[in-house]
Design a protein around this motif. Structure first.
Motif, mmCIF file in Angstrom:
data_model
loop_
_atom_site.group_PDB
_atom_site.id
_atom_site.type_symbol
_atom_site.label_atom_id
_atom_site.label_comp_id
_atom_site.label_asym_id
_atom_site.label_seq_id
_atom_site.Cartn_x
_atom_site.Cartn_y
_atom_site.Cartn_z
ATOM 1 N N LEU A 15 25.011 51.479 5.272
ATOM 2 C CA LEU A 15 24.941 50.954 4.011
ATOM 3 C C LEU A 15 23.987 50.054 3.948
ATOM 4 O O LEU A 15 23.259 49.624 2.909
ATOM 5 C CB LEU A 15 26.404 50.256 3.808
ATOM 6 C CG LEU A 15 27.457 51.348 3.561
ATOM 7 C CD1 LEU A 15 28.842 50.657 3.512
ATOM 8 C CD2 LEU A 15 27.238 52.261 2.524
ATOM 9 N N ASP A 19 21.289 49.866 0.910
ATOM 10 C CA ASP A 19 21.016 48.740 0.041
ATOM 11 C C ASP A 19 19.555 48.116 -0.029
ATOM 12 O O ASP A 19 19.352 47.586 -1.039
ATOM 13 C CB ASP A 19 21.859 47.598 0.394
ATOM 14 C CG ASP A 19 23.410 47.892 0.252
ATOM 15 O OD1 ASP A 19 23.766 48.939 -0.562
ATOM 16 O OD2 ASP A 19 24.364 47.102 0.661
ATOM 17 N N GLY A 85 28.691 56.634 -0.029
ATOM 18 C CA GLY A 85 29.187 55.981 -1.339
ATOM 19 C C GLY A 85 30.467 56.095 -1.736
ATOM 20 O O GLY A 85 31.252 55.357 -2.238
ATOM 21 N N THR A 88 33.402 54.638 0.902
ATOM 22 C CA THR A 88 33.390 53.099 0.831
ATOM 23 C C THR A 88 33.611 52.509 -0.790
ATOM 24 O O THR A 88 33.819 51.142 -0.621
ATOM 25 C CB THR A 88 32.028 52.466 1.459
ATOM 26 O OG1 THR A 88 30.886 53.026 0.288
ATOM 27 C CG2 THR A 88 31.904 53.034 2.920
ATOM 28 N N ARG A 90 31.730 52.606 -3.379
ATOM 29 C CA ARG A 90 30.545 52.310 -4.217
ATOM 30 C C ARG A 90 30.210 53.451 -5.030
ATOM 31 O O ARG A 90 29.445 53.142 -6.124
ATOM 32 C CB ARG A 90 29.590 52.107 -3.072
ATOM 33 C CG ARG A 90 29.563 51.000 -2.294
ATOM 34 C CD ARG A 90 28.355 51.139 -1.332
ATOM 35 N NE ARG A 90 28.540 49.712 -0.461
ATOM 36 C CZ ARG A 90 27.162 49.108 -0.018
ATOM 37 N NH1 ARG A 90 26.088 49.632 -0.269
ATOM 38 N NH2 ARG A 90 27.341 47.978 0.484
ATOM 39 N N LEU A 91 30.847 54.482 -5.053
ATOM 40 C CA LEU A 91 30.700 55.536 -5.815
ATOM 41 C C LEU A 91 31.867 56.225 -6.309
ATOM 42 O O LEU A 91 32.898 56.553 -5.312
ATOM 43 C CB LEU A 91 29.607 56.729 -5.327
ATOM 44 C CG LEU A 91 29.257 58.038 -6.136
ATOM 45 C CD1 LEU A 91 28.497 57.713 -7.593
ATOM 46 C CD2 LEU A 91 28.624 58.866 -5.280
ATOM 47 N N ASP A 92 32.018 56.373 -7.542
ATOM 48 C CA ASP A 92 33.306 57.228 -8.061
ATOM 49 C C ASP A 92 33.427 58.485 -7.986
ATOM 50 O O ASP A 92 32.346 59.180 -8.271
ATOM 51 C CB ASP A 92 33.363 56.490 -9.741
ATOM 52 C CG ASP A 92 34.574 57.211 -10.338
ATOM 53 O OD1 ASP A 92 36.030 56.811 -10.120
ATOM 54 O OD2 ASP A 92 34.491 58.116 -11.154
#
Length: 120
Positions: A15, A19, A85, A88, A90-92
Protein backbone atom coordinates in the motif's frame (compact mmCIF):
# COMPACT_ATOMS: atom_id res chain seq x y z
CA UNK A 1 -1.15 -20.03 1.83
CA UNK A 2 0.72 -18.69 4.80
CA UNK A 3 -0.62 -16.92 7.87
CA UNK A 4 -1.95 -13.39 7.33
CA UNK A 5 -0.55 -12.45 10.73
CA UNK A 6 3.00 -12.90 9.45
CA UNK A 7 2.35 -11.19 6.13
CA UNK A 8 0.59 -8.03 7.31
CA UNK A 9 3.85 -6.10 6.83
CA UNK A 10 3.67 -6.97 3.14
CA UNK A 11 0.21 -5.40 2.93
CA UNK A 12 1.54 -2.19 4.48
CA UNK A 13 4.56 -2.19 2.17
CA UNK A 14 2.45 -2.75 -0.95
CA UNK A 15 0.00 0.00 0.00
CA UNK A 16 2.85 2.37 0.78
CA UNK A 17 4.41 1.77 -2.63
CA UNK A 18 1.08 2.36 -4.36
CA UNK A 19 0.50 5.55 -2.33
CA UNK A 20 3.89 6.81 -3.51
CA UNK A 21 3.04 6.06 -7.13
CA UNK A 22 5.47 3.15 -7.30
CA UNK A 23 4.81 -0.41 -8.34
CA UNK A 24 5.29 -2.71 -5.33
CA UNK A 25 8.03 -5.31 -5.61
CA UNK A 26 6.60 -8.49 -7.11
CA UNK A 27 7.32 -10.60 -4.01
CA UNK A 28 5.74 -8.00 -1.70
CA UNK A 29 2.64 -7.72 -3.89
CA UNK A 30 2.32 -11.52 -4.07
CA UNK A 31 2.55 -11.88 -0.28
CA UNK A 32 0.07 -9.04 0.28
CA UNK A 33 -2.47 -10.50 -2.15
CA UNK A 34 -2.19 -13.97 -0.66
CA UNK A 35 -2.45 -12.69 2.91
CA UNK A 36 -5.63 -10.78 2.07
CA UNK A 37 -7.12 -13.72 0.17
CA UNK A 38 -6.49 -15.88 3.23
CA UNK A 39 -8.30 -13.35 5.42
CA UNK A 40 -11.24 -13.39 3.01
CA UNK A 41 -11.42 -17.19 3.07
CA UNK A 42 -11.21 -17.18 6.88
CA UNK A 43 -13.92 -14.52 7.21
CA UNK A 44 -16.27 -15.98 4.60
CA UNK A 45 -15.81 -19.74 4.90
CA UNK A 46 -17.35 -21.81 2.15
CA UNK A 47 -16.71 -22.95 -1.38
CA UNK A 48 -19.42 -21.38 -3.51
CA UNK A 49 -17.40 -18.46 -4.94
CA UNK A 50 -13.94 -18.52 -6.42
CA UNK A 51 -12.00 -15.27 -6.04
CA UNK A 52 -9.08 -14.96 -8.45
CA UNK A 53 -6.27 -12.43 -8.35
CA UNK A 54 -3.92 -13.49 -11.13
CA UNK A 55 -1.10 -14.26 -11.15
CA UNK A 56 -0.83 -14.46 -7.36
CA UNK A 57 -3.67 -16.54 -6.01
CA UNK A 58 -7.23 -17.73 -5.80
CA UNK A 59 -9.47 -18.92 -2.99
CA UNK A 60 -12.88 -20.45 -2.67
CA UNK A 61 -15.10 -18.82 -0.09
CA UNK A 62 -18.66 -17.77 0.80
CA UNK A 63 -21.22 -20.18 2.22
CA UNK A 64 -23.45 -21.99 -0.22
CA UNK A 65 -23.40 -24.90 -2.63
CA UNK A 66 -19.92 -26.34 -3.05
CA UNK A 67 -18.35 -26.36 -6.47
CA UNK A 68 -15.98 -29.21 -7.33
CA UNK A 69 -15.30 -29.46 -11.09
CA UNK A 70 -14.55 -27.09 -13.94
CA UNK A 71 -15.14 -23.36 -13.84
CA UNK A 72 -17.27 -22.38 -10.85
CA UNK A 73 -20.59 -20.66 -11.62
CA UNK A 74 -19.71 -17.89 -9.14
CA UNK A 75 -16.39 -16.24 -9.90
CA UNK A 76 -14.76 -12.94 -9.09
CA UNK A 77 -11.55 -11.84 -10.81
CA UNK A 78 -9.46 -8.69 -10.56
CA UNK A 79 -5.92 -7.39 -10.74
CA UNK A 80 -3.74 -7.25 -7.61
CA UNK A 81 -4.01 -3.48 -7.12
CA UNK A 82 -7.81 -3.60 -7.27
CA UNK A 83 -7.83 -6.46 -4.74
CA UNK A 84 -5.64 -4.49 -2.33
CA UNK A 85 -7.97 -1.51 -2.63
CA UNK A 86 -11.12 -3.54 -2.05
CA UNK A 87 -9.70 -5.65 0.77
CA UNK A 88 -8.42 -2.62 2.69
CA UNK A 89 -11.43 -0.36 2.13
CA UNK A 90 -9.67 2.06 -0.19
CA UNK A 91 -11.96 1.08 -3.06
CA UNK A 92 -15.71 0.54 -2.99
CA UNK A 93 -17.12 -2.72 -4.41
CA UNK A 94 -19.85 -1.04 -6.49
CA UNK A 95 -17.41 1.46 -7.96
CA UNK A 96 -14.89 -1.26 -8.82
CA UNK A 97 -17.54 -3.36 -10.57
CA UNK A 98 -19.04 -0.35 -12.36
CA UNK A 99 -15.61 0.75 -13.60
CA UNK A 100 -14.92 -2.76 -14.92
CA UNK A 101 -12.04 -3.35 -12.50
CA UNK A 102 -13.80 -6.46 -11.15
CA UNK A 103 -15.28 -9.21 -13.26
CA UNK A 104 -18.00 -10.92 -11.22
CA UNK A 105 -20.38 -13.59 -12.43
CA UNK A 106 -22.96 -15.69 -10.65
CA UNK A 107 -25.68 -15.06 -8.09
CA UNK A 108 -23.27 -15.25 -5.13
CA UNK A 109 -20.40 -13.25 -6.62
CA UNK A 110 -21.16 -9.98 -4.79
CA UNK A 111 -18.46 -9.72 -2.11
CA UNK A 112 -19.57 -6.34 -0.72
CA UNK A 113 -20.85 -7.95 2.50
CA UNK A 114 -17.34 -9.30 3.20
CA UNK A 115 -15.27 -6.26 2.26
CA UNK A 116 -13.29 -4.45 3.47
CA UNK A 117 -11.47 -7.10 5.45
CA UNK A 118 -10.56 -6.72 9.08
CA UNK A 119 -6.76 -6.60 8.97
CA UNK A 120 -4.96 -8.41 11.73
Amino acid sequence: MSSPYIKSASVAAALSALDEGRTPERSVLREAVRALLTLLADGAPGRSVEVRVPPYGAVQCVPGPRHTRGTPPNTVEMDPETWLGLATGRLDWVRAVTEGRVKASGARADLSAYLPLELR
